[in-house]
Design an enzyme around this catalytic site. Sequence first.
Site, PDB file in Angstrom:
ATOM      1  N   GLN A 180      -2.518   6.515  -8.616  1.00  0.00           N
ATOM      2  CA  GLN A 180      -2.126   5.109  -8.692  1.00  0.00           C
ATOM      3  C   GLN A 180      -2.949   4.318  -9.690  1.00  0.00           C
ATOM      4  O   GLN A 180      -2.599   3.173 -10.009  1.00  0.00           O
ATOM      5  CB  GLN A 180      -2.233   4.456  -7.315  1.00  0.00           C
ATOM      6  CG  GLN A 180      -3.657   4.306  -6.804  1.00  0.00           C
ATOM      7  CD  GLN A 180      -3.719   3.869  -5.355  1.00  0.00           C
ATOM      8  OE1 GLN A 180      -3.392   4.638  -4.455  1.00  0.00           O
ATOM      9  NE2 GLN A 180      -4.131   2.627  -5.126  1.00  0.00           N
ATOM     10  N   CYS A 218      -0.779   1.902  -3.383  1.00  0.00           N
ATOM     11  CA  CYS A 218      -0.719   3.057  -2.486  1.00  0.00           C
ATOM     12  C   CYS A 218       0.541   3.045  -1.640  1.00  0.00           C
ATOM     13  O   CYS A 218       1.131   4.092  -1.359  1.00  0.00           O
ATOM     14  CB  CYS A 218      -1.958   3.094  -1.605  1.00  0.00           C
ATOM     15  SG  CYS A 218      -2.193   1.622  -0.575  1.00  0.00           S
ATOM     16  N   GLU A 265       7.442   5.113  -8.436  1.00  0.00           N
ATOM     17  CA  GLU A 265       6.609   4.093  -7.798  1.00  0.00           C
ATOM     18  C   GLU A 265       6.665   2.789  -8.589  1.00  0.00           C
ATOM     19  O   GLU A 265       6.612   1.703  -8.003  1.00  0.00           O
ATOM     20  CB  GLU A 265       5.163   4.567  -7.692  1.00  0.00           C
ATOM     21  CG  GLU A 265       4.945   5.748  -6.773  1.00  0.00           C
ATOM     22  CD  GLU A 265       5.300   7.073  -7.410  1.00  0.00           C
ATOM     23  OE1 GLU A 265       5.596   8.029  -6.665  1.00  0.00           O
ATOM     24  OE2 GLU A 265       5.287   7.154  -8.669  1.00  0.00           O
ATOM     25  N   ASP A 267       7.419  -0.159   4.943  1.00  0.00           N
ATOM     26  CA  ASP A 267       8.678  -0.596   5.559  1.00  0.00           C
ATOM     27  C   ASP A 267       9.457  -1.509   4.617  1.00  0.00           C
ATOM     28  O   ASP A 267      10.677  -1.392   4.474  1.00  0.00           O
ATOM     29  CB  ASP A 267       8.410  -1.330   6.874  1.00  0.00           C
ATOM     30  CG  ASP A 267       8.630  -0.442   8.090  1.00  0.00           C
ATOM     31  OD1 ASP A 267       9.039   0.702   7.907  1.00  0.00           O
ATOM     32  OD2 ASP A 267       8.381  -0.906   9.210  1.00  0.00           O
ATOM     33  N   GLU A 320      11.181   9.199 -11.362  1.00  0.00           N
ATOM     34  CA  GLU A 320       9.932   9.033 -12.109  1.00  0.00           C
ATOM     35  C   GLU A 320      10.168   9.219 -13.604  1.00  0.00           C
ATOM     36  O   GLU A 320       9.588   8.515 -14.438  1.00  0.00           O
ATOM     37  CB  GLU A 320       8.903  10.053 -11.622  1.00  0.00           C
ATOM     38  CG  GLU A 320       7.493   9.816 -12.105  1.00  0.00           C
ATOM     39  CD  GLU A 320       6.745   8.872 -11.193  1.00  0.00           C
ATOM     40  OE1 GLU A 320       6.304   7.810 -11.689  1.00  0.00           O
ATOM     41  OE2 GLU A 320       6.597   9.181 -10.007  1.00  0.00           O
ATOM     42  N   ASP A 360      10.447   3.631  12.774  1.00  0.00           N
ATOM     43  CA  ASP A 360       9.017   3.396  12.992  1.00  0.00           C
ATOM     44  C   ASP A 360       8.531   4.231  14.173  1.00  0.00           C
ATOM     45  O   ASP A 360       9.147   4.216  15.248  1.00  0.00           O
ATOM     46  CB  ASP A 360       8.754   1.920  13.302  1.00  0.00           C
ATOM     47  CG  ASP A 360       8.885   1.046  12.069  1.00  0.00           C
ATOM     48  OD1 ASP A 360       8.801   1.593  10.951  1.00  0.00           O
ATOM     49  OD2 ASP A 360       9.078  -0.171  12.216  1.00  0.00           O
ATOM     50  N   ASP A 417      -7.169   3.575   7.936  1.00  0.00           N
ATOM     51  CA  ASP A 417      -8.372   2.833   7.543  1.00  0.00           C
ATOM     52  C   ASP A 417      -9.146   3.731   6.588  1.00  0.00           C
ATOM     53  O   ASP A 417      -9.863   4.634   7.012  1.00  0.00           O
ATOM     54  CB  ASP A 417      -9.198   2.496   8.781  1.00  0.00           C
ATOM     55  CG  ASP A 417     -10.535   1.839   8.442  1.00  0.00           C
ATOM     56  OD1 ASP A 417     -10.745   1.505   7.256  1.00  0.00           O
ATOM     57  OD2 ASP A 417     -11.358   1.672   9.359  1.00  0.00           O
ATOM     58  N   HIS A 452     -13.974   3.307   4.107  1.00  0.00           N
ATOM     59  CA  HIS A 452     -15.359   3.722   4.319  1.00  0.00           C
ATOM     60  C   HIS A 452     -15.880   4.536   3.135  1.00  0.00           C
ATOM     61  O   HIS A 452     -15.121   5.261   2.489  1.00  0.00           O
ATOM     62  CB  HIS A 452     -15.465   4.544   5.601  1.00  0.00           C
ATOM     63  CG  HIS A 452     -15.030   3.791   6.818  1.00  0.00           C
ATOM     64  ND1 HIS A 452     -15.899   3.076   7.606  1.00  0.00           N
ATOM     65  CD2 HIS A 452     -13.801   3.613   7.370  1.00  0.00           C
ATOM     66  CE1 HIS A 452     -15.234   2.500   8.601  1.00  0.00           C
ATOM     67  NE2 HIS A 452     -13.965   2.803   8.472  1.00  0.00           N
ATOM     68  N   ASP A 485      -5.744  -0.178   5.811  1.00  0.00           N
ATOM     69  CA  ASP A 485      -5.734  -0.720   4.457  1.00  0.00           C
ATOM     70  C   ASP A 485      -5.176   0.217   3.389  1.00  0.00           C
ATOM     71  O   ASP A 485      -5.202  -0.117   2.200  1.00  0.00           O
ATOM     72  CB  ASP A 485      -7.150  -1.151   4.052  1.00  0.00           C
ATOM     73  CG  ASP A 485      -8.168  -0.006   4.072  1.00  0.00           C
ATOM     74  OD1 ASP A 485      -7.758   1.167   4.204  1.00  0.00           O
ATOM     75  OD2 ASP A 485      -9.380  -0.284   3.957  1.00  0.00           O
ATOM     76  N   HIS A 486      -4.658   1.377   3.775  1.00  0.00           N
ATOM     77  CA  HIS A 486      -4.252   2.342   2.746  1.00  0.00           C
ATOM     78  C   HIS A 486      -3.033   3.135   3.206  1.00  0.00           C
ATOM     79  O   HIS A 486      -2.998   3.662   4.323  1.00  0.00           O
ATOM     80  CB  HIS A 486      -5.411   3.292   2.462  1.00  0.00           C
ATOM     81  CG  HIS A 486      -5.201   4.198   1.297  1.00  0.00           C
ATOM     82  ND1 HIS A 486      -4.753   3.758   0.064  1.00  0.00           N
ATOM     83  CD2 HIS A 486      -5.367   5.546   1.166  1.00  0.00           C
ATOM     84  CE1 HIS A 486      -4.668   4.788  -0.771  1.00  0.00           C
ATOM     85  NE2 HIS A 486      -5.031   5.880  -0.117  1.00  0.00           N
ATOM     86  N   ASN A 518      -2.905  12.063  -0.746  1.00  0.00           N
ATOM     87  CA  ASN A 518      -3.373  10.783  -1.232  1.00  0.00           C
ATOM     88  C   ASN A 518      -2.782  10.510  -2.617  1.00  0.00           C
ATOM     89  O   ASN A 518      -2.080  11.356  -3.181  1.00  0.00           O
ATOM     90  CB  ASN A 518      -4.905  10.773  -1.289  1.00  0.00           C
ATOM     91  CG  ASN A 518      -5.494   9.381  -1.197  1.00  0.00           C
ATOM     92  OD1 ASN A 518      -4.783   8.381  -1.295  1.00  0.00           O
ATOM     93  ND2 ASN A 518      -6.800   9.307  -1.024  1.00  0.00           N
TER      94      ASN A 518
END
Length: 315
Positions: free
Chosen positions: A135, A141, A166, A187, A202, A230, A254, A257, A279-280, A302
Amino acid sequence: MIFYLYFTSLCLGIVADAPQLDQTLDAKWHQWKSQHRKTYGGDEEIWRKDRWDKNLRMIEMHNREYNAGKHSFQLEMNKFGALTNEEFRQMMNGFRQNRFQKKTKGTLFHEPLLEQIPKSLDWRDEGYVSAVKDQGQCGSCWAFSTTGSLEGQWFHKTGKLVSLSEQNLVDCSWDAINHGCDGGLMDNAFQYVKKNGGIDTEESYPYEGKDGYGRYQSEHSGANVTGYVDIPHEQESALTKAVATVGPVSVAVDAGHPSFQFYQSGVYYEPECSSQQLDHGVLVVGYGVDTESGEKYWIVKNSWGEAWGKSGYSE
């Protein structure tokens, strides 16, 4: 049918006194800058090197503790080495659960009660998963998580793996309350593709890593969405059954970290991880059991390039 879950990974905290670095530190710093094509001038060079030093000390201490059996995963210096953790989170983690509300919600997934599922599974082996993408310095993300799920479902339906755009989502899903490189929700992206009638490939709409003007062309559409589901929050049994019976699933974690910032290999576990402050956006492509520890793990794709983690993946 797209399956989606707000899901938190488990994590492991790192608290240690900084060890004395060896005399080759300057050489390592210059090698790192050359490898990652980083250039800094004046005061920024001093500041960035100091941050890199601190990150390297943390990584080396963690890996010594890993060798002593205290951790289940290893860390390594990577392209995020000169960033503070706050900078890293702001730049790379663009899942904005609290800032951007879902415009619509999918129906809830109901677990198949009598479905027999395998003890381990990896959809990469079955052709459902495209190559790892990057990314860049854009909080997109959520777009990569979306395309990954869609690519898997399109393969399931057609037998053809098509890499989806993307950049199409970054540029065009603002009406669905996504904000390009400033973040978004999977969503909302699914809803955009459904309403739009498709998403470009792409190849026809390549990734640029920055906000742009929408230029979707229906003749280059590579897939469509007819609906999405969901998975209830934190219900890992439902996620397991969805992954086993449907394919790769978009999830939110999360990932803020330092242990995730510099993850290299092993079963990732961070007890300070939050089940609420996600957050990701990433993609669960399978699951398994560690042969040595017996710990269960998810196989997560990832969007930080192949140089991060296990060739772009974590467990």
